[in-house]
Motif scaffolding. Structure first.
Motif, PDB file in Angstrom:
ATOM      1  N   GLN A  77      26.044  19.651 -13.090  1.00  0.00           N
ATOM      2  CA  GLN A  77      26.922  20.098 -11.800  1.00  0.00           C
ATOM      3  C   GLN A  77      27.132  18.912 -10.710  1.00  0.00           C
ATOM      4  OE1 GLN A  77      28.017  23.126 -11.579  1.00  0.00           O
ATOM      5  NE2 GLN A  77      28.942  22.925  -9.721  1.00  0.00           N
ATOM      6  N   GLU A  78      26.356  18.053 -10.537  1.00  0.00           N
ATOM      7  CA  GLU A  78      26.415  16.846  -9.799  1.00  0.00           C
ATOM      8  C   GLU A  78      27.701  16.083 -10.554  1.00  0.00           C
ATOM      9  OE1 GLU A  78      25.757  14.718  -6.756  1.00  0.00           O
ATOM     10  OE2 GLU A  78      24.833  16.504  -6.998  1.00  0.00           O
TER      11      GLU A  78
ATOM     12  N   ASN B 281      30.697  17.990  -9.647  1.00  0.00           N
ATOM     13  CA  ASN B 281      31.220  17.673  -8.198  1.00  0.00           C
ATOM     14  C   ASN B 281      31.713  16.437  -7.699  1.00  0.00           C
ATOM     15  OD1 ASN B 281      30.328  20.520  -7.650  1.00  0.00           O
ATOM     16  ND2 ASN B 281      28.364  20.005  -7.090  1.00  0.00           N
ATOM     17  N   ARG B 282      31.247  15.541  -8.312  1.00  0.00           N
ATOM     18  CA  ARG B 282      31.827  14.222  -8.186  1.00  0.00           C
ATOM     19  C   ARG B 282      33.239  13.765  -8.544  1.00  0.00           C
ATOM     20  NH1 ARG B 282      27.001   9.564  -8.476  1.00  0.00           N
ATOM     21  NH2 ARG B 282      25.742  10.840  -6.950  1.00  0.00           N
TER      22      ARG B 282
END
Length: 130
Positions: A124-125, A128-129
């Motif tokens: 998820q990180e 998101n980036r």
């Protein structure tokens, strides 16, 4: 002009090196977490197994001795009634224990739950980036 190209090339190489280093560090951390999950699960299973065997042995000896005591005490009056009641109660207790065991097997927590949740957070990180 060669200085700018060389500087850009060096900057890109440094970025790729940093990215590779980060990926290796993340992978190492996740594998370490997975290893810890495996070790905890193995220790948990072994503790349950040893406790179960000790419990079953002690309860088994106690039940046999209590059954013999009841049969001997009632030998002159109703030995078959006592034996039938004991057999029925043991069968009922065995069925209840089997139902409990089946429930425990069906509701076992998912293996590697912590590792999977951390990997999901990582994914998820990264999404998101981007």
């Amino acid at each position: 002009m060669t200085d700018t190209t060389s500087g850009e090339h060096k900057g890109l190489l440094d970025s790729l090196t940093t990215l590779a280093s980060t990926l290796v560090a993340v992978t190492h951390t996740r594998l370490d977490l997975l290893s810890n999950d495996l070790e905890e699960d193995r220790e948990h299973v072994m503790a349950i197994l040893v406790s179960t065997l000790i419990t079953l042995f002690c309860l088994g000896v106690g039940v046999v001795l209590a059954s013999i005591l009841l049969v001997v005490l009632c030998w002159n009056t109703h030995p078959f009634l006592v034996l039938g009641a004991l057999a029925g109660s043991f069968l009922l207790a065995g069925m209840v224990a089997l139902a409990f065991l089946m429930h425990k097997v069906k509701t076992k927590p998912r293996m590697f739950a912590t590792s999977l949740s951390e990997l999901s957070k990582d994914r998820q990180e990264l999404v998101n980036r981007l």
